[in-house]
Design a protein around this motif. Structure first.
Motif, mmCIF file in Angstrom:
data_model
loop_
_atom_site.group_PDB
_atom_site.id
_atom_site.type_symbol
_atom_site.label_atom_id
_atom_site.label_comp_id
_atom_site.label_asym_id
_atom_site.label_seq_id
_atom_site.Cartn_x
_atom_site.Cartn_y
_atom_site.Cartn_z
ATOM 1 N N TYR A 103 0.849 -1.198 0.000
ATOM 2 C CA TYR A 103 0.000 0.000 0.000
ATOM 3 C C TYR A 103 0.880 1.241 0.000
ATOM 4 N N PHE A 110 -3.899 4.487 0.661
ATOM 5 C CA PHE A 110 -4.785 3.934 1.697
ATOM 6 C C PHE A 110 -6.006 4.811 1.967
ATOM 7 N N LEU A 111 -5.907 6.134 1.728
ATOM 8 C CA LEU A 111 -7.089 6.974 1.967
ATOM 9 C C LEU A 111 -8.252 6.548 1.069
ATOM 10 N N ASP A 112 -7.918 5.933 -0.063
ATOM 11 C CA ASP A 112 -8.975 5.544 -1.006
ATOM 12 C C ASP A 112 -9.768 4.332 -0.545
ATOM 13 N N PHE A 113 -9.280 3.594 0.427
ATOM 14 C CA PHE A 113 -10.093 2.460 0.875
ATOM 15 C C PHE A 113 -10.705 2.665 2.258
ATOM 16 N N LEU A 114 -10.735 3.915 2.670
ATOM 17 C CA LEU A 114 -11.437 4.251 3.919
ATOM 18 C C LEU A 114 -12.741 4.963 3.571
ATOM 19 N N GLU A 115 -13.754 4.804 4.407
ATOM 20 C CA GLU A 115 -14.979 5.562 4.196
ATOM 21 C C GLU A 115 -15.502 6.105 5.518
ATOM 22 N N ILE A 116 -16.159 7.251 5.415
ATOM 23 C CA ILE A 116 -16.733 7.892 6.611
ATOM 24 C C ILE A 116 -18.137 7.346 6.807
ATOM 25 N N GLU A 128 -19.537 10.526 13.712
ATOM 26 C CA GLU A 128 -18.983 9.896 12.518
ATOM 27 C C GLU A 128 -17.799 9.022 12.897
ATOM 28 N N THR A 129 -17.618 7.975 12.129
ATOM 29 C CA THR A 129 -16.430 7.167 12.335
ATOM 30 C C THR A 129 -15.905 6.726 10.966
ATOM 31 N N ILE A 130 -14.843 5.953 10.994
ATOM 32 C CA ILE A 130 -14.192 5.552 9.746
ATOM 33 C C ILE A 130 -14.235 4.038 9.642
ATOM 34 N N ILE A 132 -13.307 0.527 6.920
ATOM 35 C CA ILE A 132 -12.602 0.032 5.735
ATOM 36 C C ILE A 132 -13.651 -0.357 4.691
ATOM 37 N N GLN A 133 -13.441 0.037 3.464
ATOM 38 C CA GLN A 133 -14.370 -0.389 2.424
ATOM 39 C C GLN A 133 -14.314 -1.914 2.298
ATOM 40 N N VAL A 137 -11.070 -5.569 2.107
ATOM 41 C CA VAL A 137 -10.731 -6.495 3.190
ATOM 42 C C VAL A 137 -10.060 -7.793 2.714
ATOM 43 N N LEU A 140 -6.402 -7.028 2.052
ATOM 44 C CA LEU A 140 -5.648 -6.446 3.163
ATOM 45 C C LEU A 140 -5.540 -7.382 4.367
ATOM 46 N N PHE B 110 0.280 3.277 8.216
ATOM 47 C CA PHE B 110 -1.161 3.042 8.343
ATOM 48 C C PHE B 110 -1.493 1.640 8.854
ATOM 49 N N ILE B 130 -11.669 -5.919 9.292
ATOM 50 C CA ILE B 130 -10.656 -4.952 9.715
ATOM 51 C C ILE B 130 -11.350 -3.687 10.192
ATOM 52 N N ILE B 132 -10.658 0.370 12.105
ATOM 53 C CA ILE B 132 -9.701 1.414 12.474
ATOM 54 C C ILE B 132 -9.632 1.481 13.991
ATOM 55 N N VAL B 137 -9.117 7.743 15.024
ATOM 56 C CA VAL B 137 -10.205 8.418 14.317
ATOM 57 C C VAL B 137 -10.188 9.947 14.453
ATOM 58 N N LEU B 141 -10.125 11.553 10.810
ATOM 59 C CA LEU B 141 -11.446 11.889 10.267
ATOM 60 C C LEU B 141 -11.480 13.225 9.520
ATOM 61 N N LEU B 144 -9.594 12.860 6.203
ATOM 62 C CA LEU B 144 -10.352 12.053 5.240
ATOM 63 C C LEU B 144 -11.540 12.842 4.682
ATOM 64 N N TYR B 147 -10.254 15.277 2.153
ATOM 65 C CA TYR B 147 -9.817 14.529 0.967
ATOM 66 C C TYR B 147 -11.008 14.164 0.099
ATOM 67 N N ARG B 148 -12.056 13.651 0.745
ATOM 68 C CA ARG B 148 -13.257 13.264 -0.007
ATOM 69 C C ARG B 148 -13.924 14.488 -0.642
ATOM 70 N N GLN B 151 -12.033 15.485 -3.683
ATOM 71 C CA GLN B 151 -12.311 14.539 -4.782
ATOM 72 C C GLN B 151 -13.645 14.868 -5.447
#
Lengths: 346, 346
Positions: A103, A110-116, A128-130, A132-133, A137, A140, B110, B130, B132, B137, B141, B144, B147-148, B151
């Motif tokens: 990665y 790695f920012l691209d496979f995280l989501e809020i 809000e939390t984070i 993994i898409q 998984v 990874l 990461f 997996i 976080i 966070v 957060l 991220l 960043y989003r 984008q």
């Protein structure tokens, strides 16, 4: 040293060039690591990885560098760990490292496979939390599991270098620590080490100013460090060095010349444009005595007592990393090397 | 070009050196990006970042490099985005990038903030996933989220270079595209560009072999690209260049000399050892006409018609990044630059 004889010997190099400031601290860490591996009866491999720099200025702005992302070293380290070796991973700062190499900033950032995710909880204000898409998984999870297992086992120790001077002092110091392991240590010297350096005595104090026409740099040869490594620092170690060439026609002869000159065990030859899917292992025949060496062939034209043999490895179908086979092969030879040592003591 | 006159002009450079293979593709992307920003009425800043290489061989193994992790450029790009600018981030491959820079291999790797969780579900076999680590966070957060948002807004366009030749061809091409924006474009030229290069005609085909004594390299000066940038490629652009020196005593005079020579707007002077918490902005007084310039002072000894002024910025208490103030200041000047343009047209 007179002006007429510009080449440094290893001895004069270490006598005249400054040792890096954190050397003693680094070597204490290695000493403790080696003690633990001896207690746990693990073999150790020193993997060097990445390029070295040659600073042109004391206050470093400009430097000569060698091309290397550190892929071979970082990948191979993972396979050595998988086979139960303890690994000292001595690498160029910011070059690829085992596990995290999958990665990098550019491949799978790695920012691209995280989501809020919004997390509304009963009776609480939404937060809000984070996460993994989910699609990430499957790829990874096994990497993360191996990474955690290695952290827990304590089988990986990391050292960093930047300049060729850092590298040379570290290699000498680390090999002296590793010599305690006798034949149970392998050297996998995959770092792309500069052949040239600028002695500290000739380095410019400040940034070299432009505006004065052309830039002329004259560099001295780096001493051939494999010679004292084999002869003095770690006489029983199993030593694998690397040759990278852009002209495939000189690859084999360069590999043989290195074996002849330094007397170590294996040279891995890489052609710059084919190195991801083809390498050649070159050894002196005597080194292969105690292993099944049917896949080795003599190098044409070699008929002396110290015959050279070669073993071409090519990426197998369905495999993605040739390092898997390189490491498999070397571990077999290292076992043979250990048996040879026992035989000679009996 | 005769042997007696080794210095390349910008014109002779571009005529004799090869253009990078993906140049037209890159410039098409920039053209489309600029069109969208014009439609959305956004100002654009070109941020260049990271060092350039000078290959010594056609099949590149060795190269000269300039020290730069790309921190200044990547950090500044985030602040420009925050202020509503569209950013073309033109950076050295693998140098730091906006947002992901907070999580490099060495700072906050990461893999260390991920954990494996068992997920036993009713009626299903247990599986792993997996998550976080919660402690991560709060820091991650907001990064991220930004960043989003970037984008989604399409306000960031990334270009990469490796060699100084890539950089020069890209800068020329990109600035020609950006000139459509008139005074609504800023150039923030933070890349550490080599002052020297090896003309392709003198480059070694294969890896330079050692074992033949010392290495001698003679390099030509890179043409002073700011001159045609200001005079020809983007005459209305607001141009900020950077000077990095290791000797603080020559910093101001080098900055003034650059302004005098190229006729652009601002030079940001950095001392290598103080650049994280102190920089000096240097400009010709005439550039500050339409802004509140009370925090600028004349440079001692300058009394001619083209007086030079300086503005020292220091990291404020409680702040972590001096780029926040650098970008704030420059955006004020850029607004003034726009008003000057309108005034001169009326």
């Amino acid at each position: 040293m007179s002006d007429n004889q510009p080449t440094f010997s290893a001895e004069s190099y270490f006598r005249t060039q400054p040792s890096p400031p954190n050397l003693e601290h680094d070597l204490t860490g290695v000493r403790n690591f080696v003690s633990r591996q001896i207690a746990e009866n693990r073999k150790v491999v020193l993997v060097t990885s990445g390029g070295t720099t040659v600073p042109l200025e004391h206050n470093v702005v400009r430097f000569l560098d060698n091309f290397s992302a550190g892929t071979r070293g970082a990948t191979s380290a993972e396979y050595f760990l998988e086979h139960g070796y303890a690994v000292i991973f001595m690498h160029r700062q910011f070059s690829l490292q085992p596990f995290s190499r999958h990665y990098s900033h550019s491949t799978n950032p790695f920012l691209d496979f995280l989501e809020i995710q919004s997390n509304p909880k009963d009776g609480e204000s939404p937060s809000e939390t984070i996460a993994i898409q989910p699609a990430t998984v499957p790829h990874l999870l096994p990497i993360l599991a191996k990474y955690r297992a290695v952290q827990q086992s304590g089988a990986l120790h990391t050292l960093t270098f930047v300049t060729v001077n850092d590298y040379l002092f570290l290699l000498r110091g680390v090999s002296q620590e590793l010599s305690r392991l006798g034949r149970d240590v392998m050297y996998y010297l995959a770092a792309a080490v500069s052949d040239f350096f600028l002695p500290t005595q000739r380095m410019s104090e400040h940034k070299i100013q432009s505006g004065k026409g052309t830039l002329n740099i004259e560099m001295d040869q780096v001493p051939k460090i494999l010679k004292p490594l084999v002869d003095e620092w770690t006489p029983e170690g199993f030593i694998v060095s690397f040759k990278l060439e852009t002209d495939p026609s000189i690859l084999l002869s360069k590999a043989e010349a290195a074996l002849e000159r330094y007397g170590h065990q294996v040279v891995i030859g890489n052609d710059l444009n084919r190195r991801k899917f083809e390498v050649v292992l070159v050894a002196r025949e005597s080194v292969l005595k105690s292993i099944d060496s049917t896949n080795w062939t003599e190098i044409e034209g070699e008929t002396g007592p110290d015959k050279f043999v070669q073993n071409w490895l090519r990426l197998r179908e369905g495999k993605t990393e040739i390092e898997e086979d390189i490491v498999n092969e070397l571990i077999r030879y290292h076992e043979g090397w250990g048996r040879m040592g026992k035989a000679s003591r009996n």
